[in-house]
Design an enzyme around this catalytic site. Structure first.
Site, short mmCIF file in Angstrom:
data_model
loop_
_atom_site.label_atom_id
_atom_site.label_comp_id
_atom_site.label_asym_id
_atom_site.label_seq_id
_atom_site.Cartn_x
_atom_site.Cartn_y
_atom_site.Cartn_z
N HIS A 130 0.85 -1.18 0.00
CA HIS A 130 0.00 0.00 0.00
C HIS A 130 0.89 1.24 0.00
O HIS A 130 1.84 1.33 0.78
CB HIS A 130 -0.93 0.00 1.22
CG HIS A 130 -1.94 -1.10 1.19
ND1 HIS A 130 -2.19 -1.92 2.27
CD2 HIS A 130 -2.75 -1.53 0.19
CE1 HIS A 130 -3.13 -2.80 1.94
NE2 HIS A 130 -3.47 -2.58 0.68
N GLY A 131 0.58 2.17 -0.87
CA GLY A 131 1.45 3.32 -1.04
C GLY A 131 1.63 4.16 0.20
O GLY A 131 2.67 4.80 0.38
N ASP A 132 0.60 4.17 1.08
CA ASP A 132 0.69 4.99 2.29
C ASP A 132 1.19 4.19 3.49
O ASP A 132 1.00 4.62 4.63
CB ASP A 132 -0.69 5.61 2.60
CG ASP A 132 -1.78 4.56 2.81
OD1 ASP A 132 -1.52 3.37 2.52
OD2 ASP A 132 -2.88 4.92 3.25
N GLU A 133 1.83 3.06 3.23
CA GLU A 133 2.46 2.25 4.29
C GLU A 133 3.91 2.00 3.90
O GLU A 133 4.27 0.91 3.44
CB GLU A 133 1.69 0.95 4.50
CG GLU A 133 0.24 1.17 4.93
CD GLU A 133 -0.59 -0.10 4.93
OE1 GLU A 133 0.01 -1.20 4.90
OE2 GLU A 133 -1.84 -0.01 4.96
N ARG A 192 -6.17 -6.23 -3.05
CA ARG A 192 -7.52 -6.71 -3.37
C ARG A 192 -7.59 -7.09 -4.85
O ARG A 192 -8.68 -7.31 -5.37
CB ARG A 192 -8.58 -5.63 -3.09
CG ARG A 192 -8.52 -4.97 -1.73
CD ARG A 192 -8.87 -5.91 -0.60
NE ARG A 192 -9.00 -5.17 0.66
CZ ARG A 192 -7.99 -4.86 1.46
NH1 ARG A 192 -6.75 -5.22 1.13
NH2 ARG A 192 -8.19 -4.20 2.59
N HIS A 231 3.32 -4.51 6.10
CA HIS A 231 2.31 -3.46 6.10
C HIS A 231 2.47 -2.59 7.34
O HIS A 231 3.31 -2.86 8.20
CB HIS A 231 0.91 -4.07 6.07
CG HIS A 231 0.57 -4.77 4.78
ND1 HIS A 231 -0.33 -4.27 3.87
CD2 HIS A 231 1.01 -5.95 4.28
CE1 HIS A 231 -0.43 -5.11 2.85
NE2 HIS A 231 0.38 -6.14 3.08
N TYR A 291 -10.62 -9.24 10.08
CA TYR A 291 -11.64 -8.66 9.21
C TYR A 291 -11.37 -9.19 7.80
O TYR A 291 -10.26 -9.13 7.29
CB TYR A 291 -11.67 -7.13 9.23
CG TYR A 291 -10.35 -6.45 9.08
CD1 TYR A 291 -9.89 -6.03 7.84
CD2 TYR A 291 -9.56 -6.19 10.20
CE1 TYR A 291 -8.68 -5.38 7.71
CE2 TYR A 291 -8.35 -5.53 10.08
CZ TYR A 291 -7.92 -5.13 8.83
OH TYR A 291 -6.71 -4.48 8.70
N GLU A 313 1.95 -6.82 9.93
CA GLU A 313 1.71 -5.42 10.29
C GLU A 313 2.77 -5.05 11.33
O GLU A 313 2.76 -5.53 12.46
CB GLU A 313 0.31 -5.26 10.88
CG GLU A 313 -0.82 -5.76 10.00
CD GLU A 313 -1.20 -4.78 8.90
OE1 GLU A 313 -0.68 -3.63 8.93
OE2 GLU A 313 -2.01 -5.14 8.02
#
Length: 493
Positions: A130-133, A192, A231, A291, A313
């Site tokens: 993810h670009g913001d991680e 996704r 992540h 989730y 994470e």
């Protein structure tokens, strides 16, 4: 004349029939008949999910101040190339493709024999999905430099470099990082975008993002044993399945649930404080229970690549201050090292051979009671099976054209070496049992399929044989005519 006919009936006719039979049984159509889908896949391709994890719906603004101290994409590329030059003895740098905006997806391979096939397990780390991680891209470069600097000095670094092939992709989403957002340049969440086992809506690979296609091709080319994607936004080791068939939030374990829980625990227990989590017992979680998501990368790795992948994470904050990066690296350092080293220190390892030729074969390995299988490599026939230690297992090796073999083992904390020698079953022809190399087929030195070359050879010999027979028949007919009507010789007067 009767003698010639007898020779034809006794010797030449059977030989002709034998040649015809051998030629037709060697035609390449027999090789094509042994193909088919891998039954281990067990799924259809699907569309990237329209579902999302509520935990990560917040989109905090990423300011210029927050990005200061992080490597830009160009600076990261320079760092990767610099690493390749500085640590050339234990590394190679290569690209698996490009992003939407054309940024190369650079990979660093670390090994004492980089770029060469060996009978060793391969592990991959992927950062910045993810670009913001962006924490993963920074931490993974720290890992690479630490292994380079400590090879032959630190026992753990030496073990990893000499007994595994470690592949590091610092950023899977350079465009998202540059845009300071979660998705790529097309604003698609790459975690996704993979085919999903529960919702096979879109089977067309062309509709997937170039970054996704690059990862899928990479996994098909390399024989990865395990993997981890880094992540940010929480502190936990996540393992499959990442979703459930009915989309409910529930524990939904995969066939290798025990092995995955063991891997996740290796990471969590080695971490500075992950295992002390009050939200996640032991610092680990099943994805569907946390989730559910659909179209995730880790499930696709396991199903289609036989690669055991975790989603890690590693930072409570998605984009922490650059001043905190060194602390995050130190907190995750032993976890990352121990996770890669566990491929060598635990599990079952070995090779599969053919009893009649002694050559390695790309068979498969299954464990009774676990509905999944892994494949041995095509080059060396080596396999590396991750299993939770402290239990008894019945291990089965098999391959088409051979009789399966099974044995029961008691796996302790240490790894176990177990080779299999498979006997031909006698029912399948030799063409079904030829070992394959890395071109994915039975090939000779120049890469041309062996069965096709053999068929051409026999057809050539058959034509030569027919010409020889016709020549002999022609000579015999001429000789018989000459015997009945000898030519008149000139008489000298």
């Amino acid at each position: 004349m009767p003698c010639a006919m007898a020779i034809w009936r006794v010797y030449l006719l059977p030989l002709l029939l034998l040649v015809l039979l051998r030629a037709f049984t060697s035609l390449p159509t027999q090789a094509a008949a042994r193909g088919g889908a891998d039954p281990s896949s067990g799924t259809d391709d699907g569309k990237h999910g329209s579902f999302s994890r509520n935990l990560l719906q917040d989109k905090p603004e990423i300011t210029e101040e927050m990005t200061r101290g992080y490597m830009s994409n160009s600076e990261l590329e320079i760092a990767v190339q610099d690493f390749g030059r500085r640590c050339a003895n234990v590394s190679r740098v290569y690209s698996i493709g490009k992003s939407v905006n054309g940024s190369p997806l650079w990979v660093v391979e670390i090994s004492d024999k980089p770029g060469k096939r060996e009978a060793e397990p391969a592990f991959k780390f992927i950062g910045n999905v993810h670009g913001d991680e962006p924490v993963g891209r920074e931490v993974l470069m720290q890992l690479a430099y630490w292994l380079c600097d400590n090879y032959l000095k630190d026992p753990l670094a030496t073990l990893i470099v000499e007994n595994t092939h470690l592949h590091i992709l610092p950023t899977m989403n350079p465009d998202g990082f540059a845009l300071r957002r979660r998705g790529n340049a097309n604003n698609i969440d790459l975690n996704r975008d993979f085919p999903d086992q529960f919702f096979p809506i879109n089977d067309d690979i062309n509709y997937r993002q170039p970054e996704t296609r690059a990862i899928m091709s990479w996994i098909k080319q390399e024989h990865f044993t395990a993997s981890a994607a880094l992540h940010g936004g929480a502190l936990v080791a996540n393992y499959p399945w990442d979703g459930s068939r009915d989309k409910r939030k529930q524990y939904y374990g995969c066939p290798d649930d025990k092995a995955f829980r063991y891997m996740a625990s290796v990471y969590s227990q080695s971490h500075y404080n992950m295992s002390l989590s009050k939200e996640f017992r032991g610092g680990i979680t099943n994805g569907a229970l946390w989730y559910p998501i659909y179209g995730g990368m880790q499930d696709w790795n396991y199903i289609h690549g036989g690669c055991f992948e975790l989603t890690l994470e590693i930072s409570d904050v998605k984009w922490p201050k650059a001043s905190e990066l060194l602390v995050i690296w130190k907190q995750n350092k032993m976890s990352m090292l121990n996770l890669v080293a566990s491929l060598v220190k635990t599990g079952v390892h070995g090779r599969i051979f053919a009893a009649d030729t002694g050559r390695p074969i790309p068979g498969s390995l299954m464990v009774k009671g676990i509905d999944s299988k892994i494949s041995a490599s095509r080059t060396f026939g080596d396999y590396h099976r991750i299993l939770a230690p402290g239990e008894s297992y019945e291990v089965v090796a098999s391959m088409e054209g051979f009789t399966p073999k099974r044995t029961r083992i008691m796996l302790e904390r240490e790894s176990m070496n177990l080779d299999f020698i498979l006997d031909p079953d006698g029912a399948a022809g030799q063409t079904k049992r030829l070992p394959r190399d890395d071109c994915g087929c039975s090939c000779d030195d120049d890469g041309k399929p062996f069965l096709i070359r053999e068929a051409y050879l026999w057809l050539y010999l058959l034509v030569v044989f027919f010409l020889l027979v016709l020549y002999l028949l022609f000579r015999r007919r001429i000789s018989s005519r000459l015997a009945r009507n000898p030519p008149k010789r000139p008489v000298a007067v």
